[in-house]
Design a protein around this motif. Sequence first.
Motif, short mmCIF file in Angstrom:
data_model
loop_
_atom_site.label_atom_id
_atom_site.label_comp_id
_atom_site.label_asym_id
_atom_site.label_seq_id
_atom_site.Cartn_x
_atom_site.Cartn_y
_atom_site.Cartn_z
N ASP B 326 0.84 -1.21 0.00
CA ASP B 326 0.00 0.00 0.00
C ASP B 326 0.86 1.25 0.00
O ASP B 326 0.57 2.23 -0.70
N ILE B 327 1.91 1.22 0.84
CA ILE B 327 2.79 2.40 0.96
C ILE B 327 3.52 2.62 -0.37
O ILE B 327 3.60 3.73 -0.88
N MET B 328 4.02 1.52 -0.93
CA MET B 328 4.73 1.60 -2.21
C MET B 328 3.82 2.22 -3.28
O MET B 328 4.20 3.13 -3.99
N MET B 329 2.59 1.70 -3.36
CA MET B 329 1.67 2.20 -4.37
C MET B 329 1.35 3.67 -4.14
O MET B 329 1.23 4.44 -5.08
N GLN B 330 1.20 4.05 -2.86
CA GLN B 330 0.88 5.44 -2.57
C GLN B 330 1.93 6.38 -3.17
O GLN B 330 1.60 7.34 -3.87
N PHE B 386 11.20 6.95 -12.12
CA PHE B 386 11.86 7.77 -11.10
C PHE B 386 11.14 7.72 -9.76
O PHE B 386 11.69 8.14 -8.75
N GLY B 387 9.90 7.23 -9.74
CA GLY B 387 9.18 7.14 -8.47
C GLY B 387 9.40 5.81 -7.78
O GLY B 387 9.20 5.68 -6.59
N TRP B 388 9.84 4.82 -8.56
CA TRP B 388 9.91 3.47 -8.04
C TRP B 388 10.87 3.36 -6.86
O TRP B 388 10.52 2.81 -5.82
N ALA B 391 9.71 5.07 -3.69
CA ALA B 391 8.53 4.38 -3.17
C ALA B 391 8.95 3.08 -2.48
O ALA B 391 8.42 2.72 -1.43
N ARG B 392 9.93 2.42 -3.06
CA ARG B 392 10.41 1.18 -2.47
C ARG B 392 11.08 1.44 -1.13
O ARG B 392 10.89 0.72 -0.17
N ASN B 396 9.85 -0.12 2.51
CA ASN B 396 10.74 -1.00 3.27
C ASN B 396 11.02 -0.50 4.68
O ASN B 396 11.77 -1.13 5.41
N LEU B 397 10.45 0.65 5.05
CA LEU B 397 10.73 1.18 6.39
C LEU B 397 10.17 0.24 7.45
O LEU B 397 9.13 -0.37 7.28
#
Lengths: 248, 406
Positions: B326-330, B386-388, B391-392, B396-397
């Motif tokens: 979810d966080i990655m997609m956000q 450039f967002g990947w 976002a990753r 991963n936090l």
Amino acid sequence: MKKTIIEVKDLKKDFYMEEITVHALRGINLEIKEGEFVAIMGTSGSGKSTMLNVLGCLDKPTSGSYMLDGISMGELSRNELAGLRNRKLGFVFQSYNLLPRTTALENVELPLFYNSEVKPKERRERAIAALEAVGLADRMHHMPNQMSGGQQQRVAIARSLVNDPVVILADEATGNLDTRTSYEIMALLQDLNSKGKTIVFVTHEPDIAKFMTREVVFRDGHIIREDMVTERYNALELLKGLPAEELV
Amino acid sequence: MNYTNTIKISVNALKRNKFRAFLTMLGIIIGVASVIVMLAIGEGSKKSIANQMSSMGTNLIMVMPASQQRGGVAMGNSNAQSMTLNDIAAIEKDCPALSAVSPEVRSSGQAVVGNSNWPTSVYGVNNKYLGIRKYSIKSGRGFSEREIQTYAKVCLVGQTIIEKLFEGKTDPIGQSVRFKGIPLLIIGVLTEKGENGMGQDQDDLIIAPYTTVQKRILAITHIQSIYGSAVSEEKNSEAISQVTNSLRKSHKLKDGEIDDFQVRSQAEMVQTFSSVMNMLTILLGSIAGISLLVGGIGIMNIMFVSVTERTREIGLRLSVGGRAHDIMMQFLIESVLLSIFGGVIGIIFGMMVTYGVTSALGWGMIIMPEVQALGFLVCSAIGIFFGWYPARKASNLNPIDALRYE
């Protein structure tokens, strides 16, 4: 016989830092039943924060078992733990952790955003109900920076209530507040507890623990004392006893 | 978690930082707009040159004398006298792919009317020449077959001649122009044609019967070049080979001997110009593309700042049940929204600038849907690419560390 919400058996948590192993929890046994208001006490480094992280499904124990509402968390994946947090737990933090520039209502809605079973209409209704329960129905559209610390913490409590969790985990929830506001927050939590909510409250202040039903004291990764609170404080009465608020 | 919710979360996050979102988009806006403007300008100048060149006739076939060898000695091109009127007759007979053919003999010198004079050229041609070169008669008439046979001292003049020798006034038909001592009666005026693709004034000319120029002005019997018109643009190459064969035959060239003439078509020259312009367009486009790349890096930079700045927010989202995905997609949706929205504004902005530039140059609007579609796709790709990484990093936090992050 009340239902057991939290059941921890011989729980150990080690942290490995290069060559040193830190034993944060060294065999904890703890049982919390529905409707309890438990204080977890201890000085810093006693293991109480680690305990809260494990109880909150944010961290996995090294060994031992933890059953939350009948579900063993030992075998769950990262995503399943997230789902568990979303449906069974509510968090209240010392520093409120509200989203800036976001209204109280939207902050309270946040956990429901991650539950696809809740439709937008229901989400809004439940958030409004939670804000009413903490007495902030009139502040629904205010931003965090337009509210006092006490009000922000109430919004955070409303957020922890909105998913109807089996237990609310509070981490030093009164740590940033003055005495009067702390009492107000405790009054709110006592009220919620009297309506049946199970609450686990981490604090290092013995005074604050007196508002709860049971104290569990940690030291060096062990539980050293576990008592029912005898002379329990009533926050509403204490508030009446405080000098009237000075109007500036 | 459904995507409607994630998109809502991302949009809310961007709304909270409107100014920063705009500044981030600015890189993409400028990048996309400049790609669109550059390519449109490239395309426009290509079209405009092609237009000007086809105003000379895309079916045009030109035959010039080429280097000859006389006993092993190579001769220059210009003074070769290899072509004669017999060649015209042969071409007319042998080349069905040509619809018209005309000789051309040319003389440069001062044209004089009263006390005005002007340096110009007299073109000696037949009466098909006007059609081949896409000239038309504004007033008066062309010369007749009989005037050609009798070396008549008649001519047609271009607008520049009228301007220079008659000061633009009146209809000069019936008056005479003196050229190298020969008075030529003006029987017609040509319609204005403007400059050609290479900046030559196409109205600065006098047209006379080729016989007149050959016998009365130059005193020669050969011709300098041959102009023809292919039946259609597609028949250009067929016409070229027919003309080549016909001339080789009439010049009695043996196999293995090189041609003493060269045949070229206007279409070939248009192609040469187009390929030069294409190179230029690619060059301009890639320079603009670099600014698009810089814009993409800007997005990545801001997304990194955003992830760091919102570490606690991420911790909170994880603790209330947000999954790593979810966080990655956000964050990914945030960067894609930034770049797509920037891209759309950039396309609109680019079209506005293109409109401004093209109307200032009088080209007419150039819309290249494929470039706009490409711009849009590139923007989406930039957003994802450039967002990947940021976002990753966000997804991963560790929630415990993120919640305590100061």
